[in-house]
Motif scaffolding. Structure first.
Motif, PDB file in Angstrom:
ATOM      1  N   ARG A 143       5.246  43.944  72.598  1.00 22.76           N
ATOM      2  CA  ARG A 143       3.961  44.591  72.266  1.00 22.76           C
ATOM      3  C   ARG A 143       3.438  43.938  70.989  1.00 22.76           C
ATOM      4  O   ARG A 143       4.099  43.949  69.964  1.00 22.76           O
ATOM      5  CB  ARG A 143       4.169  46.091  72.073  1.00 22.76           C
ATOM      6  N   THR A 144       2.237  43.366  71.078  1.00 27.89           N
ATOM      7  CA  THR A 144       1.771  42.450  70.040  1.00 27.89           C
ATOM      8  C   THR A 144       0.438  42.889  69.438  1.00 27.89           C
ATOM      9  O   THR A 144      -0.482  43.274  70.161  1.00 27.89           O
ATOM     10  CB  THR A 144       1.614  41.039  70.649  1.00 27.89           C
ATOM     11  N   PHE A 145       0.360  42.785  68.118  1.00 25.02           N
ATOM     12  CA  PHE A 145      -0.855  43.162  67.391  1.00 25.02           C
ATOM     13  C   PHE A 145      -1.201  42.106  66.357  1.00 25.02           C
ATOM     14  O   PHE A 145      -0.315  41.484  65.762  1.00 25.02           O
ATOM     15  CB  PHE A 145      -0.643  44.511  66.686  1.00 25.02           C
ATOM     16  N   THR A 146      -2.490  41.927  66.114  1.00 19.21           N
ATOM     17  CA  THR A 146      -2.942  41.157  64.967  1.00 19.21           C
ATOM     18  C   THR A 146      -4.281  41.703  64.499  1.00 19.21           C
ATOM     19  O   THR A 146      -4.893  42.536  65.172  1.00 19.21           O
ATOM     20  CB  THR A 146      -3.047  39.643  65.272  1.00 19.21           C
ATOM     21  N   ALA A 147      -4.706  41.235  63.338  1.00 18.60           N
ATOM     22  CA  ALA A 147      -6.015  41.630  62.821  1.00 18.60           C
ATOM     23  C   ALA A 147      -6.620  40.427  62.135  1.00 18.60           C
ATOM     24  O   ALA A 147      -5.910  39.564  61.615  1.00 18.60           O
ATOM     25  CB  ALA A 147      -5.882  42.778  61.826  1.00 18.60           C
ATOM     26  N   THR A 148      -7.944  40.389  62.151  1.00 18.40           N
ATOM     27  CA  THR A 148      -8.630  39.309  61.462  1.00 18.40           C
ATOM     28  C   THR A 148     -10.035  39.763  61.113  1.00 18.40           C
ATOM     29  O   THR A 148     -10.377  40.938  61.263  1.00 18.40           O
ATOM     30  CB  THR A 148      -8.637  38.023  62.328  1.00 18.40           C
ATOM     31  N   ALA A 149     -10.844  38.812  60.658  1.00 18.04           N
ATOM     32  CA  ALA A 149     -12.218  39.118  60.265  1.00 18.04           C
ATOM     33  C   ALA A 149     -12.981  37.812  60.103  1.00 18.04           C
ATOM     34  O   ALA A 149     -12.395  36.787  59.762  1.00 18.04           O
ATOM     35  CB  ALA A 149     -12.239  39.882  58.943  1.00 18.04           C
ATOM     36  N   GLY A 150     -14.283  37.880  60.341  1.00 21.63           N
ATOM     37  CA  GLY A 150     -15.190  36.783  60.010  1.00 21.63           C
ATOM     38  C   GLY A 150     -14.722  35.412  60.464  1.00 21.63           C
ATOM     39  O   GLY A 150     -14.455  35.183  61.646  1.00 21.63           O
ATOM     40  N   GLN A 151     -14.613  34.514  59.487  1.00 18.90           N
ATOM     41  CA  GLN A 151     -14.222  33.125  59.792  1.00 18.90           C
ATOM     42  C   GLN A 151     -12.895  33.071  60.537  1.00 18.90           C
ATOM     43  O   GLN A 151     -12.668  32.177  61.347  1.00 18.90           O
ATOM     44  CB  GLN A 151     -14.077  32.321  58.492  1.00 18.90           C
ATOM     45  N   GLY A 152     -12.008  33.997  60.226  1.00 19.00           N
ATOM     46  CA  GLY A 152     -10.694  34.007  60.871  1.00 19.00           C
ATOM     47  C   GLY A 152     -10.811  34.137  62.380  1.00 19.00           C
ATOM     48  O   GLY A 152     -10.089  33.479  63.143  1.00 19.00           O
ATOM     49  N   LEU A 153     -11.743  34.996  62.822  1.00 23.25           N
ATOM     50  CA  LEU A 153     -11.932  35.175  64.266  1.00 23.25           C
ATOM     51  C   LEU A 153     -12.426  33.875  64.903  1.00 23.25           C
ATOM     52  O   LEU A 153     -12.016  33.523  66.011  1.00 23.25           O
ATOM     53  CB  LEU A 153     -12.923  36.317  64.523  1.00 23.25           C
ATOM     54  N   GLU A 154     -13.280  33.180  64.161  1.00 23.63           N
ATOM     55  CA  GLU A 154     -13.813  31.936  64.728  1.00 23.63           C
ATOM     56  C   GLU A 154     -12.748  30.848  64.800  1.00 23.63           C
ATOM     57  O   GLU A 154     -12.758  30.024  65.701  1.00 23.63           O
ATOM     58  CB  GLU A 154     -15.020  31.453  63.922  1.00 23.63           C
ATOM     59  N   LEU A 155     -11.821  30.857  63.836  1.00 20.19           N
ATOM     60  CA  LEU A 155     -10.739  29.872  63.901  1.00 20.19           C
ATOM     61  C   LEU A 155      -9.813  30.173  65.084  1.00 20.19           C
ATOM     62  O   LEU A 155      -9.177  29.286  65.637  1.00 20.19           O
ATOM     63  CB  LEU A 155      -9.961  29.839  62.577  1.00 20.19           C
ATOM     64  N   MET A 156      -9.772  31.417  65.494  1.00 12.42           N
ATOM     65  CA  MET A 156      -8.975  31.814  66.665  1.00 12.42           C
ATOM     66  C   MET A 156      -9.668  31.494  67.988  1.00 12.42           C
ATOM     67  O   MET A 156      -9.053  31.620  69.052  1.00 12.42           O
ATOM     68  CB  MET A 156      -8.792  33.345  66.689  1.00 12.42           C
ATOM     69  N   HIS A 157     -10.950  31.169  67.884  1.00  5.04           N
ATOM     70  CA  HIS A 157     -11.830  31.191  69.059  1.00  5.04           C
ATOM     71  C   HIS A 157     -11.201  30.561  70.309  1.00  5.04           C
ATOM     72  O   HIS A 157     -11.184  31.168  71.389  1.00  5.04           O
ATOM     73  CB  HIS A 157     -13.149  30.495  68.723  1.00  5.04           C
ATOM     74  N   GLU A 158     -10.677  29.361  70.168  1.00  6.02           N
ATOM     75  CA  GLU A 158     -10.117  28.649  71.315  1.00  6.02           C
ATOM     76  C   GLU A 158      -9.020  29.475  72.007  1.00  6.02           C
ATOM     77  O   GLU A 158      -8.961  29.578  73.228  1.00  6.02           O
ATOM     78  CB  GLU A 158      -9.533  27.314  70.824  1.00  6.02           C
ATOM     79  N   VAL A 159      -8.174  30.071  71.182  1.00  2.00           N
ATOM     80  CA  VAL A 159      -7.005  30.746  71.737  1.00  2.00           C
ATOM     81  C   VAL A 159      -7.362  32.125  72.317  1.00  2.00           C
ATOM     82  O   VAL A 159      -6.633  32.671  73.147  1.00  2.00           O
ATOM     83  CB  VAL A 159      -5.882  30.849  70.677  1.00  2.00           C
ATOM     84  N   LEU A 160      -8.511  32.671  71.891  1.00  2.00           N
ATOM     85  CA  LEU A 160      -8.951  33.956  72.456  1.00  2.00           C
ATOM     86  C   LEU A 160      -9.095  33.839  73.976  1.00  2.00           C
ATOM     87  O   LEU A 160      -8.718  34.743  74.734  1.00  2.00           O
ATOM     88  CB  LEU A 160     -10.302  34.385  71.862  1.00  2.00           C
ATOM     89  N   PHE A 161      -9.640  32.711  74.397  1.00  2.00           N
ATOM     90  CA  PHE A 161      -9.861  32.495  75.835  1.00  2.00           C
ATOM     91  C   PHE A 161      -8.535  32.324  76.573  1.00  2.00           C
ATOM     92  O   PHE A 161      -8.393  32.725  77.730  1.00  2.00           O
ATOM     93  CB  PHE A 161     -10.750  31.261  76.054  1.00  2.00           C
ATOM     94  N   VAL A 162      -7.570  31.692  75.900  1.00  2.99           N
ATOM     95  CA  VAL A 162      -6.251  31.514  76.515  1.00  2.99           C
ATOM     96  C   VAL A 162      -5.594  32.878  76.706  1.00  2.99           C
ATOM     97  O   VAL A 162      -4.993  33.166  77.755  1.00  2.99           O
ATOM     98  CB  VAL A 162      -5.358  30.601  75.632  1.00  2.99           C
ATOM     99  N   ALA A 163      -5.738  33.741  75.704  1.00  3.68           N
ATOM    100  CA  ALA A 163      -5.120  35.073  75.779  1.00  3.68           C
ATOM    101  C   ALA A 163      -5.688  35.879  76.941  1.00  3.68           C
ATOM    102  O   ALA A 163      -4.945  36.509  77.702  1.00  3.68           O
ATOM    103  CB  ALA A 163      -5.336  35.816  74.465  1.00  3.68           C
ATOM    104  N   SER A 164      -7.009  35.854  77.090  1.00  2.00           N
ATOM    105  CA  SER A 164      -7.608  36.675  78.156  1.00  2.00           C
ATOM    106  C   SER A 164      -7.341  36.077  79.533  1.00  2.00           C
ATOM    107  O   SER A 164      -7.021  36.802  80.482  1.00  2.00           O
ATOM    108  CB  SER A 164      -9.113  36.849  77.925  1.00  2.00           C
ATOM    109  N   SER A 165      -7.450  34.747  79.645  1.00  2.00           N
ATOM    110  CA  SER A 165      -7.252  34.142  80.973  1.00  2.00           C
ATOM    111  C   SER A 165      -5.776  34.192  81.375  1.00  2.00           C
ATOM    112  O   SER A 165      -5.454  34.155  82.562  1.00  2.00           O
ATOM    113  CB  SER A 165      -7.783  32.712  81.006  1.00  2.00           C
ATOM    114  N   SER A 166      -4.881  34.307  80.392  1.00  2.00           N
ATOM    115  CA  SER A 166      -3.463  34.489  80.717  1.00  2.00           C
ATOM    116  C   SER A 166      -3.133  35.962  80.943  1.00  2.00           C
ATOM    117  O   SER A 166      -1.980  36.303  81.189  1.00  2.00           O
ATOM    118  CB  SER A 166      -2.590  33.932  79.585  1.00  2.00           C
ATOM    119  N   ARG A 167      -4.136  36.823  80.798  1.00  2.00           N
ATOM    120  CA  ARG A 167      -4.004  38.273  81.021  1.00  2.00           C
ATOM    121  C   ARG A 167      -2.920  38.879  80.143  1.00  2.00           C
ATOM    122  O   ARG A 167      -2.066  39.651  80.595  1.00  2.00           O
ATOM    123  CB  ARG A 167      -3.747  38.554  82.502  1.00  2.00           C
ATOM    124  N   LEU A 168      -2.981  38.533  78.838  1.00  2.00           N
ATOM    125  CA  LEU A 168      -1.978  39.027  77.901  1.00  2.00           C
ATOM    126  C   LEU A 168      -2.550  40.194  77.091  1.00  2.00           C
ATOM    127  O   LEU A 168      -3.574  40.047  76.421  1.00  2.00           O
ATOM    128  CB  LEU A 168      -1.544  37.893  76.967  1.00  2.00           C
TER     129      LEU A 168
END
Lengths: 182, 391
Positions: B75-100
């Motif tokens: 069970r996994t959690f993280t938090a971010t804000a602003g620029q941090g979310l944008e630096l994650m941007h690429e991996v956000l799509f990997v997380a959703s398409s991997s249904r995690l």
């Protein structure tokens, strides 16, 4: 609802004092908010902290531009930070100063009702440091009754741990020594 | 029994993550971060929560670590804000398409430039198409409740999507206010154990994040979209179940003073709380104004928005983000597209404000509503107006 704006300098603990008042109010079953003027604050630069206390839920998500009460941790901030801006008609200014009410009002052309306490002196004597945030809470409580003095004990204990007793003491002394203009 | 306490929304989210027994928290501790992970790192260090805190070297790595830990069934959690979310941007799509089913809290902040760490919704709006379930909390209580709900929704076998809980940076994240915390015993059974159906396990090899050539990609993307739209029912069911058990219900859109509507103000995030104070003042003067705020942002609540708005004469939409080079604000753009095909539709006008931390008072919301009505009564010549801008 009572809205308070606290003027201090970065490192003086204005934000902590706002939180202590809010936590005390919440422990009394009231509604409250405490928050800083957000930003990359620097030690020594003028900072703001805000407190709202109300008997009803608070839905405002904005700064306090027209406070009922202003708490000034250092008189110079009255000019430097324009501390009296927007204070409501009938509002109150609480200043950390050793000078009498009439003199401080004249010196800074204060038109609102004013309260004074020599918080620096109290803090130096009890804490051994001129950090006046917790001292000024005592003055705020005396001048407004925003919370009961007793309600502050638990939040101060929780926040200050082994230093709590002295911070409670300065708070109580300021409560006794604050002079509020009639 | 639930306890009434005074606490920042950020700490309230950390308390919810602790109650949910998250097993991995991966985060990058630099501005713009929040007190959420600061508090969680203390909890982990003090043994209050039996979790692994992975202190990574960037937000891109934070989300990558979350993808890995969620994939093995933690069970996994993280938090971010602003620029941090944008630096994650690429991996956000990997997380959703991997249904995690990762849960992430985002304290919404402005994006550079100019460099500005204050609040607005540019970050989440730039990430709105990443395939996550996205919703908004407007105060500390909602932040706490909806974090708990996020784990239950994300990990539901019918869902298996990551959930992004948005709170407005500073005016929610940093405000100390009262809320009721739930105790562990009260929560018993609300969030079932996380059992990822196909975990990464060397004893039972699976392929995750596989390559899909043109012959497969269209079907995969379509399936992802159908699945994300299909999470609605579970989201609604979980929010209802939370309400039934704990007395606080949540809906895809929340409406305020809906009786006898003439003008409806639509918004998303905590500034709608300030706006509702303006609505009260205007109602007291006999003005027929209504507040509608979206809680659910993805999947977009089309049926609820249509039902709430199509009967109105005038709709004013308030955005805290500009789509640069586009039609104005993202919320208004989507509201318009939701209503375009309806036979009976209101006149709509967009306001943008509250950018980079600028606050908006109830009085300014009153002025905005008056101005919006005036504009809609005459000829609309611009896509939007910006509140309080100095030109």
């Amino acid at each position: 609802m009572i809205e308070v704006r606290i003027h201090g300098r970065g490192g003086q603990g204005a934000v902590t004092s706002a939180e202590m008042v809010a936590l005390a109010a919440i422990s009394e079953g009231k509604y409250a908010q405490a928050f800083p003027s957000f930003g990359p604050e620097r030690r020594g630069a003028p900072v703001l902290a805000f407190v709202r206390v109300s008997s009803d839920p608070i839905k405002l998500r904005c700064d306090i531009r027209e406070p009922d009460v202003v708490v000034v941790l250092e008189p110079a901030l009255i000019t430097v930070a324009n501390a009296t801006s927007g204070v409501k008609k009938g509002g109150l200014i609480i200043v950390n100063t050793g000078k009498p009410v009439a003199q401080i009002k004249q010196e800074f052309s204060l038109t609102h009702r004013t309260a004074v306490v020599d918080a620096t002196k109290i803090a130096r004597e009890v804490l051994g440091l001129p950090i006046t945030n917790t001292t000024m809470i005592g003055a705020l409580v005396k001048a407004t009754g925003i919370v009961a003095l007793d309600s502050l004990v638990e939040p101060l204990n929780h926040r200050f741990g082994r230093l709590a007793a002295k911070n409670i003491q300065v708070c109580q002394r300021a409560y006794e020594e604050t002079i509020v203009e009639e | 029994m639930s306890r009434r306490v005074g606490m920042e929304a950020s700490f309230a989210i950390a308390e919810a993550v602790k109650l949910a027994e998250a097993e991995v928290v991966a985060a990058y501790p630099i501005t713009p971060q929040t007190h959420i992970v600061e508090r969680l790192s203390e909890m982990v260090a003090d043994g209050e929560i039996d979790a692994e805190f992975i202190c990574v070297e960037s937000e891109h790595s934070a989300m990558s670590a979350c993808v890995g830990s969620s994939a093995v069934g933690a069970r996994t959690f993280t938090a971010t804000a602003g620029q941090g979310l944008e630096l994650m941007h690429e991996v956000l799509f990997v997380a959703s398409s991997s249904r995690l089913p990762i849960v992430m809290a985002v304290a919404n902040r402005a994006l550079s430039g100019p460099l500005n760490v204050w609040g607005d919704q540019s970050d989440v709006m730039a990430a709105r198409d990443c395939g996550w379930i996205q919703y908004f909390a407007e105060n500390a209580q909602e932040s706490f409740d909806l974090t708990l709900c996020a784990f239950k929704i994300a990990e539901d076998p019918q869902v298996l999507f990551p959930v992004m809980l948005n709170i407005d940076g500073f005016f929610v994240s940093h405000v100390v206010e009262p809320l009721y915390l739930l105790e562990k015993e009260e929560l018993e059974g609300f969030i079932p154990p996380y059992q990822y159906p196909f975990p990464l396990d060397p004893r039972r090899p699976v392929t995750m994040g596989a390559f899909a050539p043109p012959v497969l990609c269209t079907e995969t993307r379509k399936a992802l979209e159908v699945a994300l739209q299909g999470t609605r029912e579970t989201i609604l069911r979980v929010w209802k179940e939370f309400g039934d058990r704990f007395g606080r219900s949540y809906k895809p859109i929340e409406t305020y003073r809906t009786e006898d509507a003439d003008t409806i103000l639509v918004g998303i995030g905590c500034y709608t709380e300030t706006a509702s104070v303006a609505i009260d003042t205007m109602r007291a003067r006999g003005e027929k104004v209504v507040m509608v705020h979206l809680r659910l942002w993805r999947p977009f609540p089309f049926p609820e928005i249509r039902a709430a708005l199509q009967g109105a004469q005038k709709v004013l939409v308030f955005d805290r983000c500009i789509i640069l080079g586009g039609p104005g604000g993202p919320l208004c753009s989507e509201i318009k597209s939701a209503l375009y095909g309806e036979e009976k539709k209101p006149k709509i006008f967009n306001f943008i404000g509250g950018l980079g931390g600028r606050d908006i008072t109830p009085r300014q919301f009153e002025d905005m509503i008056a101005r919006g009505r005036e504009i809609l009564d005459s000829k609309v010549t611009v896509e939007y107006e910006t509140i309080g801008v100095r030109e």
